[in-house]
Design an enzyme around this catalytic site. Structure first.
Site, PDB file in Angstrom:
ATOM      1  CE1 TYR A 100      -0.435  10.484   4.118  1.00 24.31           C
ATOM      2  CE2 TYR A 100       1.894  10.305   3.350  1.00 24.31           C
ATOM      3  CZ  TYR A 100       0.658   9.830   3.705  1.00 24.31           C
ATOM      4  OH  TYR A 100       0.326   8.368   3.736  1.00 24.31           O
ATOM      5  CB  CYS A 160      -1.343  33.959  14.351  1.00 21.96           C
ATOM      6  SG  CYS A 160      -2.101  35.014  13.327  1.00 21.96           S
ATOM      7  NE  ARG A 202       4.998  14.377   5.835  1.00 18.00           N
ATOM      8  CZ  ARG A 202       6.328  14.295   5.898  1.00 18.00           C
ATOM      9  NH1 ARG A 202       6.871  15.380   5.244  1.00 18.00           N
ATOM     10  NH2 ARG A 202       6.736  13.276   6.558  1.00 18.00           N
ATOM     11  CD  GLU A 211      -2.411  -1.192   2.772  1.00 16.00           C
ATOM     12  OE1 GLU A 211      -3.606  -1.590   2.726  1.00 16.00           O
ATOM     13  OE2 GLU A 211      -2.000  -0.719   3.805  1.00 16.00           O
ATOM     14  N   PRO A 212       1.699   1.487  -1.095  1.00 12.68           N
ATOM     15  CG  PRO A 212       2.775   1.657  -3.238  1.00 12.68           C
ATOM     16  CD  PRO A 212       1.669   0.823  -2.196  1.00 12.68           C
ATOM     17  N   GLY A 213       1.922   5.057  -0.593  1.00 10.98           N
ATOM     18  CA  GLY A 213       0.986   6.437  -0.771  1.00 10.98           C
ATOM     19  C   GLY A 213       2.177   7.291  -1.080  1.00 10.98           C
ATOM     20  NE  ARG A 214       6.142   9.145   3.581  1.00  8.98           N
ATOM     21  CZ  ARG A 214       5.658  10.008   4.395  1.00  8.98           C
ATOM     22  NH1 ARG A 214       5.965  11.297   4.131  1.00  8.98           N
ATOM     23  NH2 ARG A 214       4.909   9.428   5.480  1.00  8.98           N
TER      24      ARG A 214
HETATM   25  C1  LIG Z   1      -0.469   5.606   5.852  1.00  5.78           C
HETATM   26  C2  LIG Z   1      -1.048   4.218   5.472  1.00  5.78           C
HETATM   27  C3  LIG Z   1      -0.296   3.704   4.056  1.00  5.78           C
HETATM   28  C4  LIG Z   1       0.415   4.484   3.396  1.00  5.78           C
HETATM   29  O1  LIG Z   1       1.750   5.239   3.855  1.00  5.78           O
HETATM   30  P1  LIG Z   1       2.863   5.785   2.927  1.00  5.78           P
HETATM   31  O2  LIG Z   1       3.875   6.083   4.110  1.00  5.78           O
HETATM   32  O3  LIG Z   1       2.263   6.998   2.307  1.00  5.78           O
HETATM   33  O4  LIG Z   1       3.234   4.719   1.901  1.00  5.78           O
HETATM   34  C5  LIG Z   1      -0.528   2.402   4.100  1.00  5.78           C
HETATM   35  N1  LIG Z   1      -1.352   1.647   4.662  1.00  5.78           N
HETATM   36  C6  LIG Z   1      -1.835   2.102   5.704  1.00  5.78           C
HETATM   37  C7  LIG Z   1      -2.632   1.147   6.411  1.00  5.78           C
HETATM   38  C8  LIG Z   1      -1.420   3.284   6.306  1.00  5.78           C
HETATM   39  O5  LIG Z   1      -2.126   3.806   7.309  1.00  5.78           O
END
Ligand SMILES: *Cc1c(COP(=O)(O)O)cnc(C)c1O
Length: 485
Positions: free
Chosen positions: A443, A413, A382, A331-334
């Site tokens: 993010y 502020c 962040r 599950e890559p996001g970043r």
């Molecule tokens: C946040 C999260 C991700 C993604 O994390 P990244 O650091 O953006 O890759 C994947 N799975 C779960 C369950 C998360 O909470």
């Protein structure tokens, strides 16, 4: 990813030695002939005039290429050991209808963590079976909506939720709801540090650690772990289909060993459940957290290398345990959206502040130049939230002025309203200049707020010399529309 050569002028002044192209910038970022940044052929000065600042700029080709690289790297490495794998884009990093469509078109599925994220994925036309629903505190409405949409999996986070999803599934009377149990392996990773603890003191998932001993008439007997208890509970419910075990160990991980240790523990749990019940859980999700470069000189996790390492490690673990390999997911996001984005700001007040010597002595000549931009902690929380570091460069021109130690701050502020803690900028940086902050695609917009009633910036996609607004800028009317007077 390495950027190829493009139309660049040798920089007159190079405080960092990078001056783009190259990480942490997206692959479409160049210096144009007169020194201004271009992204996918779009001059940031024109973009600033047309869209205003601050603006999040998303390099579509770069984002798609990262999605493809992750999918291809994992598919190839896991095929090598005889396992299938699905890549889910973690939508919480940044989700819009267009981005959901892009990643889906690149063969990724989409993970959501709330009803809102689920609504965006559905609006994008991502089929329910390619969507996952996470969340440690899902509402009944969110569970119902996920079941109605026919999501491919609900990642269950507590024993109570096993019952709640079962009840919702029973009420619908359809096929059993596909669920995964989220476990905490005791492995927590992020950055370079990685610690292992028996018990995780945090809200997510169900622990693998056994809860101690219960006294019985015949002596002490080991209690099942919360994770094992939940798996058994799912198997006891005909309204639920036990699809998998899920583990997410952290974020911005640059060392692959955490993934391998966590995967091993999950595979052990799967083997233990099989031994006990004869049921072999078909899927294992290894979560996200793949680290990226935020600063020049930082090296992102290489998808090919991490995929090969993890595939080899899970194959070895499964062989040890004598269990066939499950299907995997990640599950890559970043790692997909982060490097594809930058934030464009306009410089306002520039203020030199005497900050004292290295040991804080007064009378020192050390000066920090506070460069205020037209956004701040409302569009990038962040640095304030995690102490995260970013890199900024002058975007509208090159300069041969002596570099100064600068801190890029916002207009809010709070003295903690910092976007870039320390960066060398040309000493003639002045009001009206454009500043670009790299690697803000993940993010940034997704965590943005309206603090100080600042409208949130737009997300503008660039591709092949053209721009397209994915999320428009908020207006004061948008903000006032919520105020009931
Ligand atoms: C946040 C999260 C991700 C993604 O994390 P990244 O650091 O953006 O890759 C994947 N799975 C779960 C369950 C998360 O909470």
């Amino acid at each position: 990813m390495s950027a190829s050569a493009g139309p660049t002028t040798p920089p007159a002044f190079s405080p960092t030695g990078t001056y783009v192209p190259g990480e942490p910038w997206s692959s479409g970022v160049r210096r144009g002939p007169d020194g201004a940044l271009t992204v996918a052929g779009v001059d940031v000065r024109e973009l600033a005039v047309a869209q205003g600042t601050p603006a999040y700029v998303l390099d579509e080709a770069d984002l798609r290429e990262r999605a493809r690289s992750y999918r291809r790297a994992f598919e190839a490495a896991f095929a090598e050991v005889g396992a299938g794998v699905d890549v889910y884009y973690a939508g919480k990093a940044f989700l819009s209808v267009a981005v959901a469509r892009w990643v889906h078109a690149e063969g990724l599925r989409v993970d959501t963590a709330t009803g809102g994220e689920l609504a965006v994925a559905l609006r994008a036309g991502v089929p329910g079976e390619h969507i996952g629903l996470h969340g440690n505190n899902k509402s009944d409405a969110e569970i119902a909506r996920a079941l109605d949409a026919g999501v491919g999996r609900i990642i269950v986070d507590s024993l109570v939720e096993v019952e709640r999803v079962a009840a919702a599934s029973r009420a619908r009377g359809g096929a059993p709801a596909p669920v995964m149990i989220r476990v905490t392996t005791g492995v927590h990773a992020g950055g370079h540090e990685y610690i292992s603890t028996a018990h995780e003191d945090q809200k997510f998932g169900l622990s693998l650690a056994t809860g101690g001993h219960v006294a019985t008439g015949t002596g002490a007997q080991t209690e099942d772990s919360p994770a094992m208890t939940a798996l058994l509970a799912v198997l006891a419910h005909p309204e639920l289909e036990l699809l998998g075990i899920h583990s997410h160990i952290g974020s911005q991980i640059l060392d692959p060993s955490g993934f391998e240790v966590a995967a091993r523990k999950v595979l052990e749990l799967r083997a233990a459940l099989a031994q006990r019940t004869g049921f072999l859980v078909p899927e294992v999700d290894l979560g996200g957290g793949y680290g990226i470069a935020y600063l020049p000189g930082e090296v992102a996790l290489d998808p090919d290398r991490i995929a090969k390492d993890v595939a080899a490690s899970v194959a070895a673990s499964s062989a040890d345990l004598g269990t066939p390999l499950p299907r995997f997911s990640i599950e890559p996001g970043r790692a997909i959206v982060g490097p594809a984005g930058l934030t464009l700001y306009t410089v306002g007040t520039v203020k030199p502040v005497r900050v004292g010597g290295p040991d804080g002595e007064a009378g020192s000549t050390i000066v920090r130049t506070y460069v205020s931009i037209d956004g701040g902690m409302s569009d990038n929380i962040r640095p304030a939230l995690y102490g995260a570091d970013y890199h900024a460069e002058l975007a509208n021109r090159l300069s041969d002025a002596e570099p100064v130690l600068a801190r890029v701050v916002g207009k809010h502020c709070e003295s903690g309203d910092i976007v870039v803690h320390d960066v060398l900028l040309p000493g003639d940086v002045r009001a009206g200049d454009l500043l670009a902050v790299a690697a803000t695609g993940a993010y940034g917009r997704s965590m943005a707020s309206n603090y100080n009633h600042v409208p949130r910036p737009p997300v503008v996609a660039v591709a092949d010399g053209g721009t397209r607004v994915l999320v428009r800028r908020e207006t004061e009317d948008d903000l006032l529309a919520l105020d009931q007077g």
